[in-house]
Write a protein that holds these residues in place. Structure first.
Motif, PDB file in Angstrom:
ATOM      1  N   HIS A 299      -0.549  -9.962   3.543  1.00 20.98           N
ATOM      2  CA  HIS A 299       0.590  -9.043   3.787  1.00 20.98           C
ATOM      3  C   HIS A 299       1.250  -8.938   2.204  1.00 20.98           C
ATOM      4  O   HIS A 299       1.376  -9.855   1.560  1.00 20.98           O
ATOM      5  CB  HIS A 299       1.703  -9.826   4.619  1.00 20.98           C
ATOM      6  CG  HIS A 299       2.925  -9.055   4.440  1.00 20.98           C
ATOM      7  ND1 HIS A 299       3.035  -7.720   5.313  1.00 20.98           N
ATOM      8  CD2 HIS A 299       4.264  -9.441   4.350  1.00 20.98           C
ATOM      9  CE1 HIS A 299       4.386  -7.446   5.134  1.00 20.98           C
ATOM     10  NE2 HIS A 299       5.008  -8.276   4.579  1.00 20.98           N
ATOM     11  N   ARG A 300       1.565  -7.599   1.910  1.00 29.85           N
ATOM     12  CA  ARG A 300       2.160  -7.268   0.614  1.00 29.85           C
ATOM     13  C   ARG A 300       0.951  -7.379  -0.551  1.00 29.85           C
ATOM     14  O   ARG A 300       1.134  -7.534  -1.534  1.00 29.85           O
ATOM     15  CB  ARG A 300       3.159  -8.131   0.278  1.00 29.85           C
ATOM     16  CG  ARG A 300       4.363  -7.788   1.272  1.00 29.85           C
ATOM     17  CD  ARG A 300       4.965  -6.407   1.134  1.00 29.85           C
ATOM     18  NE  ARG A 300       6.062  -6.441   2.021  1.00 29.85           N
ATOM     19  CZ  ARG A 300       6.442  -5.320   2.630  1.00 29.85           C
ATOM     20  NH1 ARG A 300       5.787  -4.151   2.691  1.00 29.85           N
ATOM     21  NH2 ARG A 300       7.566  -5.293   3.624  1.00 29.85           N
ATOM     22  N   ASP A 325       0.730   0.539  11.610  1.00 25.45           N
ATOM     23  CA  ASP A 325       2.064   0.052  11.924  1.00 25.45           C
ATOM     24  C   ASP A 325       2.446  -0.853  10.795  1.00 25.45           C
ATOM     25  O   ASP A 325       3.692  -1.263  10.763  1.00 25.45           O
ATOM     26  CB  ASP A 325       2.215  -0.524  13.247  1.00 25.45           C
ATOM     27  CG  ASP A 325       1.803   0.567  14.423  1.00 25.45           C
ATOM     28  OD1 ASP A 325       1.974   1.443  14.023  1.00 25.45           O
ATOM     29  OD2 ASP A 325       1.340   0.146  15.458  1.00 25.45           O
ATOM     30  N   GLY A 326       1.695  -1.635  10.191  1.00 26.42           N
ATOM     31  CA  GLY A 326       1.962  -2.849   9.290  1.00 26.42           C
ATOM     32  C   GLY A 326       2.355  -3.937   9.892  1.00 26.42           C
ATOM     33  O   GLY A 326       2.872  -4.869   9.269  1.00 26.42           O
ATOM     34  N   PRO A 340       4.007  -9.759  10.351  1.00 29.17           N
ATOM     35  CA  PRO A 340       3.640  -8.746   9.423  1.00 29.17           C
ATOM     36  C   PRO A 340       2.334  -8.629   8.967  1.00 29.17           C
ATOM     37  O   PRO A 340       1.567  -9.818   8.868  1.00 29.17           O
ATOM     38  CB  PRO A 340       4.619  -9.007   8.219  1.00 29.17           C
ATOM     39  CG  PRO A 340       5.571 -10.280   8.664  1.00 29.17           C
ATOM     40  CD  PRO A 340       4.677 -10.821   9.847  1.00 29.17           C
ATOM     41  N   ASP A 342       1.176  -5.698   6.436  1.00 33.57           N
ATOM     42  CA  ASP A 342       1.301  -4.570   5.783  1.00 33.57           C
ATOM     43  C   ASP A 342       0.550  -4.700   4.376  1.00 33.57           C
ATOM     44  O   ASP A 342       1.042  -5.468   3.307  1.00 33.57           O
ATOM     45  CB  ASP A 342       2.586  -4.248   5.273  1.00 33.57           C
ATOM     46  CG  ASP A 342       3.039  -2.904   4.808  1.00 33.57           C
ATOM     47  OD1 ASP A 342       1.894  -2.311   4.558  1.00 33.57           O
ATOM     48  OD2 ASP A 342       4.147  -2.480   4.572  1.00 33.57           O
ATOM     49  N   LYS A 432      11.783   0.355   2.073  1.00 33.24           N
ATOM     50  CA  LYS A 432      10.273   0.616   1.630  1.00 33.24           C
ATOM     51  C   LYS A 432       9.939   0.225   0.291  1.00 33.24           C
ATOM     52  O   LYS A 432      10.781   0.427  -0.628  1.00 33.24           O
ATOM     53  CB  LYS A 432       9.954   2.148   2.234  1.00 33.24           C
ATOM     54  CG  LYS A 432      10.225   2.649   3.564  1.00 33.24           C
ATOM     55  CD  LYS A 432       9.278   1.609   4.412  1.00 33.24           C
ATOM     56  CE  LYS A 432       9.385   2.715   5.961  1.00 33.24           C
ATOM     57  NZ  LYS A 432       8.864   1.945   7.009  1.00 33.24           N
ATOM     58  N   GLN A 437       3.995   3.312   2.871  1.00 32.18           N
ATOM     59  CA  GLN A 437       4.681   2.886   3.968  1.00 32.18           C
ATOM     60  C   GLN A 437       5.201   3.763   4.605  1.00 32.18           C
ATOM     61  O   GLN A 437       6.015   3.651   5.681  1.00 32.18           O
ATOM     62  CB  GLN A 437       5.663   1.686   3.513  1.00 32.18           C
ATOM     63  CG  GLN A 437       4.911   0.398   2.943  1.00 32.18           C
ATOM     64  CD  GLN A 437       5.952  -0.547   2.722  1.00 32.18           C
ATOM     65  OE1 GLN A 437       7.031  -0.373   1.927  1.00 32.18           O
ATOM     66  NE2 GLN A 437       5.558  -1.841   2.830  1.00 32.18           N
TER      67      GLN A 437
END
Length: 515
Positions: A299-300, A325-326, A340, A342, A432, A437
């Motif tokens: 994530h990230r 959807d992340g 999460p 993303d 965001k 995103q």
């Protein structure tokens, strides 16, 4: 006598209060633990008994009942040990209960009474603070991790005796100081951009992907530098913000990654590269305790799949929903949790089993059927979710021997950071972090396209038969290219470059697949 001690449990990333009720009363010595405990919680009986005795206290030779409320939620892990022990000491009049209603207690006990660290302390403390509690008793080794949360007093303890002296007012509590977030100095990457000879188009695409958080697929023959390009990506990724660092640290804390890497907080964007033999539960998440998988640990950051067609087809299809959807939702018979997910998806692959299909320098030995079967392992809907498709051919001899200075990762990262700064300012209202995103409904507001660029987009949409999702990805990539040039609007040149990165699916897979 009845004593109550507050702790917290976790279901996914969400915390919930757990009231530890300890009742000690006359009767034949017995110990009952109720409230849907798992095996690790049930085994706390012996850990707590030994810890109390070895800390110099008297273990109650009476009938003991410990209830973990709410009784209909599964309690997992050893983090309730310290709360149970304190509850028993308070119920047997060995510690004063005056302060217990103000504090939340976490910690695993060893047999000699030492307090051991637990996983997930950061999301536990954050949830407790949301519920209005600001005094947390945590293991000493978890204190630095928990101290990044503002408006909370963190009381680290090394052993049960130390906490009992504080509760009995024999010692004053010493709270941990608040840790201030400081972005770390960027370390020299293992693979710097300056080490990569040639491949200027691919390096440009990697810069765009890093600047906008876009997914990217690298296709080319063996030895062309696909893996090297992917592994150079951490060196040009934008700096972490504190909000992003907290999000990532919560996930890594639950998974036990912080303790294994001796970290207090995740300071750099994750780069995860699971092997193609990894199970679905390891990559997507799940298992008996619904733990976060590689996609959530990335994530990230970046999730890198080397040799993409070698991964299990079902696993690849399972990526479609989190890529869109992340977030990943894991449903089991006894619980449903969400994590999460993303991440930037980076993948590399050969164009055929021998690797030479489409190469200008080597002859492909594969039959059309072999090539079709190999490429068919990657579905159209998955390709549709990858923003940039880049062809990487063999490096020329002249490029290898060239003495021309190549741009370093630090120079590229400066441009990437500036582009991300523009995006953070633009999307502050909607929380965001990057262009990738944005949803299709937000493009009209945040991606101003000039008339000439609009004409080019329409032509590409009709001639290339783009799907609605592909159209959205092209616009977002063009927006990132505009950000790298500090342009307020998306111009025709930005769109033209973005369209170039959406043509390889037609070359290798044809134009026959649909979402």
């Amino acid at each position: 006598m009845l004593a109550k001690v507050l702790s917290f449990g976790l279901q996914g990333l969400e915390g919930y209060p757990v009231l530890v009720e300890a009742d000690v009363y006359n009767g034949l010595p017995a110990y009952e633990l109720v409230g849907l405990p798992d095996t690790a919680v049930k085994e706390s009986k012996e850990r707590v008994r030994s810890a109390i005795k070895n800390s110099g206290f008297e273990y109650p030779a009476k009938r003991i009942t410990v209830n973990l409320a709410p009784a209909d939620m599964k309690k997992e892990g050893p983090l309730y040990d310290l709360a149970i022990a304190v509850g028993l000491l308070a119920a047997s009049d060995q510690v004063l209960p005056d302060f217990l209603k103000y504090m939340v207690i976490f910690g695993e006990l060893s047999l000699n009474g030492d307090v051991r660290p637990v996983n997930g302390i950061l999301p536990l403390v954050i949830e407790a603070r949301k519920r209005g509690f600001n005094l947390m008793v945590v293991p000493y080794e978890n204190a630095r991790e928990a101290s990044y949360i503002n408006d909370v007093r963190i009381l680290p303890v090394r052993n049960l005796r130390e906490l009992s002296k504080i509760l009995n007012k024999q010692e004053k509590p010493v709270f941990d100081s608040v840790s201030q977030w400081k972005a770390p100095e960027h370390q020299s990457p293992d693979i710097d951009f300056s080490m990569i000879k040639g491949q200027e188009k691919a390096k440009r695409a990697m810069e765009i992907a890093a600047a906008g958080g876009h997914n990217i697929l690298l296709i080319g023959p063996p030895g062309s530098g696909k893996s090297m390009l992917a592994k150079s990506l951490p060196g040009i990724l934008p700096d972490f913000t504190f909000e992003e660092a907290l999000e990532v640290t919560k996930i890594h804390s639950i998974a036990g990654e912080l303790r294994s890497q001796n970290q207090e907080i995740v300071c750099r964007r994750p780069f995860r590269s699971p092997h193609h033999t990894s199970s679905a539960a390891a990559v997507i998440g799940g298992g008996a305790k619904s733990r976060p998988g590689e996609i959530s640990l990335a994530h990230r950051g970046v999730l890198y799949f080397d040799e993409l067609p070698e991964f299990n087809r079902a696993l690849l299809e399972a990526l479609r929903q989190p890529l869109e959807d992340g977030i990943i939702s894991i449903s089991r018979a006894n619980a449903k949790v969400s994590y999460p997910a993303d991440f930037m998806f980076v993948a590399s692959m050969n164009p055929c089993p021998c690797g030479n299909f489409g190469s200008e320098d080597a002859e492909c030995r594969c039959s059309p059927g072999q090539i079709a079967r190999y490429l068919s392992r990657i579905s159209g809907p998955l390709l549709d979710r990858i923003d940039l498709h880049i062809e990487v051919d063999r490096v020329r001899y002249d490029d290898i021997r060239s003495k021309k200075a190549q741009e370093s990762s630090a120079e590229v990262r400066t441009r990437v950071n500036e582009a991300r700064r523009l995006q953070n300012e633009r999307y502050r209202e909607i929380r965001k972090f990057c262009n990738a995103q944005l949803s299709s409904g937000q493009i009209g507001k945040y991606c101003e396209v000039e008339p000439q660029a609009e004409t080019l987009l329409k032509s590409a949409y009709e001639k290339l038969k783009l799907s609605a999702r592909s159209y959205t990805r092209v616009v977002l990539v063009a927006r990132t290219i505009a950000d790298l040039e500090r342009s307020k609007t998306v111009q025709a040149a930005h769109v033209a470059e973005a369209i170039q990165y959406r043509t390889l699916d037609r070359k290798y897979w044809g134009n026959s697949f649909h979402d």
